[in-house]
Motif scaffolding. Structure first.
Motif, PDB file in Angstrom:
ATOM      1  N   GLU A 144      14.247  -5.409   3.724  1.00  0.00           N
ATOM      2  CA  GLU A 144      12.805  -5.525   4.107  1.00  0.00           C
ATOM      3  C   GLU A 144      12.824  -4.496   5.477  1.00  0.00           C
ATOM      4  O   GLU A 144      11.574  -3.838   5.587  1.00  0.00           O
ATOM      5  CB  GLU A 144      12.357  -6.885   4.494  1.00  0.00           C
ATOM      6  CG  GLU A 144      11.016  -6.937   4.934  1.00  0.00           C
ATOM      7  CD  GLU A 144      10.443  -8.427   5.126  1.00  0.00           C
ATOM      8  OE1 GLU A 144       9.931  -8.653   6.089  1.00  0.00           O
ATOM      9  OE2 GLU A 144      10.954  -9.298   4.601  1.00  0.00           O
ATOM     10  N   ARG A 145      13.614  -4.694   6.297  1.00  0.00           N
ATOM     11  CA  ARG A 145      13.573  -3.935   7.748  1.00  0.00           C
ATOM     12  C   ARG A 145      13.991  -2.716   7.454  1.00  0.00           C
ATOM     13  O   ARG A 145      13.401  -1.736   8.218  1.00  0.00           O
ATOM     14  CB  ARG A 145      14.356  -4.627   8.746  1.00  0.00           C
ATOM     15  CG  ARG A 145      14.190  -4.039  10.211  1.00  0.00           C
ATOM     16  CD  ARG A 145      15.343  -4.672  11.123  1.00  0.00           C
ATOM     17  NE  ARG A 145      16.670  -4.213  10.671  1.00  0.00           N
ATOM     18  CZ  ARG A 145      17.614  -4.985  10.488  1.00  0.00           C
ATOM     19  NH1 ARG A 145      17.799  -6.134  10.731  1.00  0.00           N
ATOM     20  NH2 ARG A 145      18.885  -4.579   9.983  1.00  0.00           N
TER      21      ARG A 145
ATOM     22  N   LYS B 295       9.220  -5.083  -0.550  1.00  0.00           N
ATOM     23  CA  LYS B 295      10.137  -6.019   0.207  1.00  0.00           C
ATOM     24  C   LYS B 295       9.723  -6.715   1.202  1.00  0.00           C
ATOM     25  O   LYS B 295       9.962  -7.787   1.632  1.00  0.00           O
ATOM     26  CB  LYS B 295      11.279  -5.467   0.885  1.00  0.00           C
ATOM     27  CG  LYS B 295      12.283  -4.916  -0.264  1.00  0.00           C
ATOM     28  CD  LYS B 295      13.356  -3.751   0.279  1.00  0.00           C
ATOM     29  CE  LYS B 295      14.345  -3.423  -0.792  1.00  0.00           C
ATOM     30  NZ  LYS B 295      13.714  -2.255  -1.393  1.00  0.00           N
ATOM     31  N   GLU B 296       8.228  -6.471   1.632  1.00  0.00           N
ATOM     32  CA  GLU B 296       7.514  -7.439   2.673  1.00  0.00           C
ATOM     33  C   GLU B 296       6.541  -8.421   1.881  1.00  0.00           C
ATOM     34  O   GLU B 296       5.768  -9.165   2.443  1.00  0.00           O
ATOM     35  CB  GLU B 296       6.816  -6.373   3.483  1.00  0.00           C
ATOM     36  CG  GLU B 296       7.543  -5.426   4.380  1.00  0.00           C
ATOM     37  CD  GLU B 296       6.903  -4.333   5.211  1.00  0.00           C
ATOM     38  OE1 GLU B 296       6.918  -4.109   6.274  1.00  0.00           O
ATOM     39  OE2 GLU B 296       5.897  -4.004   4.607  1.00  0.00           O
TER      40      GLU B 296
ATOM     41  N   SER C 264       7.096   0.963  -3.942  1.00  0.00           N
ATOM     42  CA  SER C 264       6.136   0.357  -3.480  1.00  0.00           C
ATOM     43  C   SER C 264       4.603   0.795  -3.639  1.00  0.00           C
ATOM     44  O   SER C 264       3.595   0.348  -4.219  1.00  0.00           O
ATOM     45  CB  SER C 264       6.006   0.030  -2.096  1.00  0.00           C
ATOM     46  OG  SER C 264       7.213  -0.788  -1.621  1.00  0.00           O
TER      47      SER C 264
ATOM     48  N   CYS D 154       0.820  -3.479  -3.838  1.00  0.00           N
ATOM     49  CA  CYS D 154       1.305  -3.230  -2.327  1.00  0.00           C
ATOM     50  C   CYS D 154       0.494  -2.201  -1.885  1.00  0.00           C
ATOM     51  O   CYS D 154       0.421  -2.725  -0.409  1.00  0.00           O
ATOM     52  CB  CYS D 154       2.737  -2.261  -2.811  1.00  0.00           C
ATOM     53  SG  CYS D 154       4.024  -3.216  -3.380  1.00  0.00           S
TER      54      CYS D 154
ATOM     55  N   PRO E  32      12.299   0.253   3.205  1.00  0.00           N
ATOM     56  CA  PRO E  32      11.008   0.208   2.762  1.00  0.00           C
ATOM     57  C   PRO E  32      10.618   0.452   1.383  1.00  0.00           C
ATOM     58  O   PRO E  32       9.718  -0.047   0.533  1.00  0.00           O
ATOM     59  CB  PRO E  32      10.059   0.787   3.832  1.00  0.00           C
ATOM     60  CG  PRO E  32      10.921   1.989   4.388  1.00  0.00           C
ATOM     61  CD  PRO E  32      12.283   1.596   4.353  1.00  0.00           C
ATOM     62  N   ASP E  33      11.387   1.538   0.661  1.00  0.00           N
ATOM     63  CA  ASP E  33      11.076   1.894  -0.655  1.00  0.00           C
ATOM     64  C   ASP E  33       9.912   2.175  -0.664  1.00  0.00           C
ATOM     65  O   ASP E  33       9.024   1.833  -1.681  1.00  0.00           O
ATOM     66  CB  ASP E  33      11.798   0.827  -1.612  1.00  0.00           C
ATOM     67  CG  ASP E  33      11.971   1.612  -2.886  1.00  0.00           C
ATOM     68  OD1 ASP E  33      11.790   2.808  -3.126  1.00  0.00           O
ATOM     69  OD2 ASP E  33      12.669   0.959  -3.787  1.00  0.00           O
ATOM     70  N   ILE E  34       9.314   3.473  -0.176  1.00  0.00           N
ATOM     71  CA  ILE E  34       7.913   3.581  -0.326  1.00  0.00           C
ATOM     72  C   ILE E  34       7.324   4.030  -1.625  1.00  0.00           C
ATOM     73  O   ILE E  34       6.330   3.667  -1.986  1.00  0.00           O
ATOM     74  CB  ILE E  34       7.503   4.737   0.796  1.00  0.00           C
ATOM     75  CG1 ILE E  34       7.887   4.525   2.321  1.00  0.00           C
ATOM     76  CG2 ILE E  34       6.010   5.272   0.721  1.00  0.00           C
ATOM     77  CD1 ILE E  34       7.322   3.186   2.835  1.00  0.00           C
TER      78      ILE E  34
ATOM     79  N   LYS F  77       1.551  -3.634   2.121  1.00  0.00           N
ATOM     80  CA  LYS F  77       2.923  -4.211   2.439  1.00  0.00           C
ATOM     81  C   LYS F  77       3.866  -3.286   1.336  1.00  0.00           C
ATOM     82  O   LYS F  77       3.384  -2.935   0.224  1.00  0.00           O
ATOM     83  CB  LYS F  77       2.936  -5.567   2.087  1.00  0.00           C
ATOM     84  CG  LYS F  77       2.445  -6.387   3.128  1.00  0.00           C
ATOM     85  CD  LYS F  77       2.435  -8.069   3.013  1.00  0.00           C
ATOM     86  CE  LYS F  77       1.625  -8.709   4.046  1.00  0.00           C
ATOM     87  NZ  LYS F  77       2.100  -9.990   3.831  1.00  0.00           N
ATOM     88  N   THR F  78       5.050  -3.002   1.761  1.00  0.00           N
ATOM     89  CA  THR F  78       6.208  -2.770   0.832  1.00  0.00           C
ATOM     90  C   THR F  78       6.293  -3.865  -0.338  1.00  0.00           C
ATOM     91  O   THR F  78       6.062  -5.018   0.078  1.00  0.00           O
ATOM     92  CB  THR F  78       7.377  -2.217   1.357  1.00  0.00           C
ATOM     93  OG1 THR F  78       7.934  -3.103   2.071  1.00  0.00           O
ATOM     94  CG2 THR F  78       6.918  -1.204   2.424  1.00  0.00           C
TER      95      THR F  78
END
Length: 186
Positions: free
Chosen positions: A83-84, A106-107, A92, A98, A87-89, A103-104
């Motif tokens: 998550e930190r 993972k967030e 997402s 998303c 981010p895998d933009i 939020k991504t």
């Protein structure tokens, strides 16, 4: 694995993998892995000293609970780090909600997101337990020491191949006891 394309976080199988037959061998070897010779769990006895099938199941239950606890810890640490740090933009941006949520994946941006460890070999482990229950503790066709020696030998010597033949001739997996043995997976 249930997945809805474009709506989920694509990571339902996490980073930890529990191989059930390998963990059964670890259980039988007092918590020590046969391949690496490393201690995986505290150890709850050695198979050759387990007088009853119930003792084996009790050791199995404690072992799998311990290794599952470790698995959950690993999953949580990796999930937080991902998550930190990852981010895998792109993914997402292609996953529903998303962008709207800002939020991504993972967030928590995805509509559906879950993560779990992967468990493999559950049916094989149940077959092994059924064979051990029937041939070692039930009919006493094979002693605990004979089976353990065969396992260490990978059933390759002529003597140990006979043990494997006993199991295959008896067709253990066709017995109804397999369902009872599978109940130890809680």
């Amino acid at each position: 694995e249930t997945a809805v394309p474009g709506k989920w976080g694509y990571r339902c199988t996490g980073m930890s993998y529990i191989n059930f037959p390998r963990m059964l061998l670890c259980t039988m070897n007092n918590g020590v892995d046969l391949t690496s010779n490393k201690r995986f769990t505290k150890g709850y006895g050695h198979f050759t000293e387990m007088e009853s099938y119930e003792e084996l199941l009790e050791a199995w239950d404690k072992t799998i609970r311990e290794i599952t606890r470790y698995s959950v810890i690993v999953e949580n640490v990796i999930d937080k780090a991902s998550e930190r740090d990852v981010p895998d933009i792109l993914c997402s941006a292609l996953t529903d909600d998303c962008i709207a949520r800002g939020k991504t994946i993972k967030e928590g941006g995805a509509v559906y997101d879950f993560i779990s460890g992967l468990q493999v070999g559950i049916a094989n482990m149940a077959d092994c337990l059924a064979a051990i229950k029937k041939l070692v503790y039930g009919e006493k066709k094979i002693t605990r020491q004979e089976l353990w020696d065969a396992i260490l030998d990978d059933f390759s010597s002529p003597k140990n191949k006979k043990i494997q033949e006993v199991r295959s001739k008896r067709n253990i997996t066709k017995y109804p006891e397999i369902n009872e043995s599978s109940r130890c997976i809680k």
